[in-house]
Design a protein around this motif. Sequence first.
Motif, PDB file in Angstrom:
ATOM      1  N   PRO A  54       0.759  -1.206  -0.001  1.00 14.35           N
ATOM      2  CA  PRO A  54      -0.028  -0.173  -0.090  1.00 14.35           C
ATOM      3  C   PRO A  54       0.953   1.391   0.206  1.00 14.35           C
ATOM      4  O   PRO A  54       2.009   1.114   0.366  1.00 14.35           O
ATOM      5  CB  PRO A  54      -0.695  -0.020   1.319  1.00 14.35           C
ATOM      6  N   PRO A  55       0.418   2.537  -0.446  1.00 13.53           N
ATOM      7  CA  PRO A  55      -0.735   2.588  -0.807  1.00 13.53           C
ATOM      8  C   PRO A  55      -1.177   2.245  -2.401  1.00 13.53           C
ATOM      9  O   PRO A  55      -0.356   2.449  -3.210  1.00 13.53           O
ATOM     10  CB  PRO A  55      -1.153   4.028  -0.754  1.00 13.53           C
ATOM     11  N   ALA A  56      -2.416   1.465  -2.788  1.00 11.17           N
ATOM     12  CA  ALA A  56      -2.611   1.112  -3.994  1.00 11.17           C
ATOM     13  C   ALA A  56      -3.985   0.934  -4.186  1.00 11.17           C
ATOM     14  O   ALA A  56      -4.867   0.390  -3.177  1.00 11.17           O
ATOM     15  CB  ALA A  56      -2.059  -0.257  -4.317  1.00 11.17           C
ATOM     16  N   THR A  57      -5.039   1.367  -5.209  1.00  5.75           N
ATOM     17  CA  THR A  57      -6.137   1.158  -5.636  1.00  5.75           C
ATOM     18  C   THR A  57      -6.257  -0.283  -5.891  1.00  5.75           C
ATOM     19  O   THR A  57      -5.620  -0.635  -6.452  1.00  5.75           O
ATOM     20  CB  THR A  57      -6.628   2.284  -6.462  1.00  5.75           C
ATOM     21  N   VAL A  62      -3.530   4.824  -8.444  1.00  6.89           N
ATOM     22  CA  VAL A  62      -3.975   5.161  -9.804  1.00  6.89           C
ATOM     23  C   VAL A  62      -5.533   4.880  -9.707  1.00  6.89           C
ATOM     24  O   VAL A  62      -6.069   3.945  -9.219  1.00  6.89           O
ATOM     25  CB  VAL A  62      -3.340   3.959 -10.712  1.00  6.89           C
ATOM     26  N   GLY A  63      -6.282   5.683 -10.627  1.00  7.77           N
ATOM     27  CA  GLY A  63      -7.519   5.537 -10.641  1.00  7.77           C
ATOM     28  C   GLY A  63      -8.071   4.066 -11.523  1.00  7.77           C
ATOM     29  O   GLY A  63      -7.380   3.691 -12.177  1.00  7.77           O
ATOM     30  N   ILE A  64      -9.117   3.525 -11.012  1.00  7.52           N
ATOM     31  CA  ILE A  64      -9.443   2.254 -11.735  1.00  7.52           C
ATOM     32  C   ILE A  64     -10.996   2.256 -11.533  1.00  7.52           C
ATOM     33  O   ILE A  64     -11.710   2.755 -10.717  1.00  7.52           O
ATOM     34  CB  ILE A  64      -9.238   1.247 -10.766  1.00  7.52           C
ATOM     35  N   GLY A  65     -11.452   2.001 -12.730  1.00 12.11           N
ATOM     36  CA  GLY A  65     -13.034   1.802 -13.041  1.00 12.11           C
ATOM     37  C   GLY A  65     -13.186   0.198 -13.515  1.00 12.11           C
ATOM     38  O   GLY A  65     -12.595  -0.341 -14.404  1.00 12.11           O
ATOM     39  N   ALA A  85     -18.391   0.325 -10.753  1.00 11.05           N
ATOM     40  CA  ALA A  85     -17.604   0.738  -9.594  1.00 11.05           C
ATOM     41  C   ALA A  85     -16.416   1.252  -9.791  1.00 11.05           C
ATOM     42  O   ALA A  85     -15.542   0.733 -10.840  1.00 11.05           O
ATOM     43  CB  ALA A  85     -17.305  -0.698  -8.683  1.00 11.05           C
ATOM     44  N   GLY A  86     -15.847   2.400  -9.119  1.00  8.60           N
ATOM     45  CA  GLY A  86     -14.828   2.697  -9.444  1.00  8.60           C
ATOM     46  C   GLY A  86     -14.437   4.120  -8.834  1.00  8.60           C
ATOM     47  O   GLY A  86     -14.990   4.550  -8.150  1.00  8.60           O
ATOM     48  N   CYS A  87     -13.004   4.636  -9.233  1.00  5.51           N
ATOM     49  CA  CYS A  87     -12.558   5.611  -8.730  1.00  5.51           C
ATOM     50  C   CYS A  87     -12.021   6.508  -9.808  1.00  5.51           C
ATOM     51  O   CYS A  87     -10.650   6.099 -10.243  1.00  5.51           O
ATOM     52  CB  CYS A  87     -11.398   5.657  -7.659  1.00  5.51           C
ATOM     53  N   ALA A  88     -12.537   7.326 -10.720  1.00  2.00           N
ATOM     54  CA  ALA A  88     -12.025   8.048 -11.830  1.00  2.00           C
ATOM     55  C   ALA A  88     -11.069   9.164 -11.490  1.00  2.00           C
ATOM     56  O   ALA A  88     -10.320   9.848 -12.120  1.00  2.00           O
ATOM     57  CB  ALA A  88     -13.116   8.268 -12.826  1.00  2.00           C
ATOM     58  N   ALA A  89     -11.527   9.916 -10.235  1.00  2.00           N
ATOM     59  CA  ALA A  89     -10.923  11.029  -9.941  1.00  2.00           C
ATOM     60  C   ALA A  89      -9.623  10.826  -9.601  1.00  2.00           C
ATOM     61  O   ALA A  89      -9.039   9.907  -9.176  1.00  2.00           O
ATOM     62  CB  ALA A  89     -11.542  11.599  -8.667  1.00  2.00           C
ATOM     63  N   ASP A  90      -8.565  11.668  -9.766  1.00  2.00           N
ATOM     64  CA  ASP A  90      -7.214  11.741  -9.390  1.00  2.00           C
ATOM     65  C   ASP A  90      -6.965  12.128  -8.199  1.00  2.00           C
ATOM     66  O   ASP A  90      -6.733  13.300  -7.722  1.00  2.00           O
ATOM     67  CB  ASP A  90      -6.132  12.643 -10.465  1.00  2.00           C
ATOM     68  N   LEU A  91      -6.796  11.069  -7.097  1.00  2.00           N
ATOM     69  CA  LEU A  91      -6.916  11.405  -5.729  1.00  2.00           C
ATOM     70  C   LEU A  91      -5.644  11.998  -5.398  1.00  2.00           C
ATOM     71  O   LEU A  91      -5.329  12.605  -4.301  1.00  2.00           O
ATOM     72  CB  LEU A  91      -7.172  10.315  -4.681  1.00  2.00           C
ATOM     73  N   ASN A  92      -4.368  11.854  -5.980  1.00  2.00           N
ATOM     74  CA  ASN A  92      -3.204  12.292  -5.721  1.00  2.00           C
ATOM     75  C   ASN A  92      -3.120  14.050  -5.944  1.00  2.00           C
ATOM     76  O   ASN A  92      -2.510  14.605  -5.193  1.00  2.00           O
ATOM     77  CB  ASN A  92      -2.171  11.847  -6.741  1.00  2.00           C
TER      78      ASN A  92
END
Length: 254
Positions: A117-120, A147-150, A163-170
């Motif tokens: 971690p950290p990893a999506t 990294v974003g994953i969808g 399901a996903g996380c498209a935003a750049d949380l970094n």
Amino acid sequence: MFFSMKVMGLNPNSKPFAFAHFLLFLLGNVASAAVFTLQNRCSYTVWPGTLSGNGVATLGDGGFPLEPGAEIQFTAPSGWSGRLWARTGCSFDGSGIGTCVTGDCGNGLRCSGGGVPPATLAEFTIGFAGNGDKDFYDVSLVDGYNVGIGVLATGGTGDCKYAGCAADLNTVCPEELQVRDGGGTVVACKSACAAFNTSVFCCTGEHGTPQTCSATHYSEIFKNACPTAYSYAYDDASSTRTCSGSDYVIAFCP
Ligand SMILES: *[C@@H]1O[C@H](CO)[C@@H](O)[C@H](O)[C@H]1NC(C)=O
């Protein structure tokens, strides 16, 4: 001769009949397997890692490079349970020995353990006869984000939501959770549990039940940016998706 074979084929105890049943059994298993299509929509190479939690099968040899714009397919057999994630900033020699800046799995190109971690994470359990052939899947930020994953379900029946996380949380990661590369660029965002190791953030001890583990200021930053991803250990169960008989497109930087 032809006639007698035909009659034999109708006898339930005959070999052809048993063989037909065997074929149906095989087809039944094939039907609940899922084809994973991994797409790299990032502007940089990622090295996906895969890990089966129940040892059913190693997908994609555990890890491989995926160039920008490239895609790769493999089949997760019925009953496969495990995770996929992206590794970034990797450098491997000719025999696959090396390390990655994020998501590293310790032993080189082919992972035999989980990513650091950290990893999506994209997490799956592929349906099998014993659970009504239902797949379960989610994208999790519980171990942080890199990294974003969808995850898009295709061709299945049931809930089957994205399901996903498209935003750049970094880019929105609080300073105390940031992981930077050698050049100072934020390349990943830690979970508050990994950063502070307290029972409130890790949902352990007196905060170890769904009733006593709640969202925090940090998990809310993740949830606001990525509402369809798990943001902490006991996040809303609606973050887990179900679908039957589906294939999945798993996109990096969706
Ligand atoms: C986190 O804290 C627990 C006890 O509070 C300790 O046992 C554990 O080793 C800590 N983990 C890390 C990674 O520091």
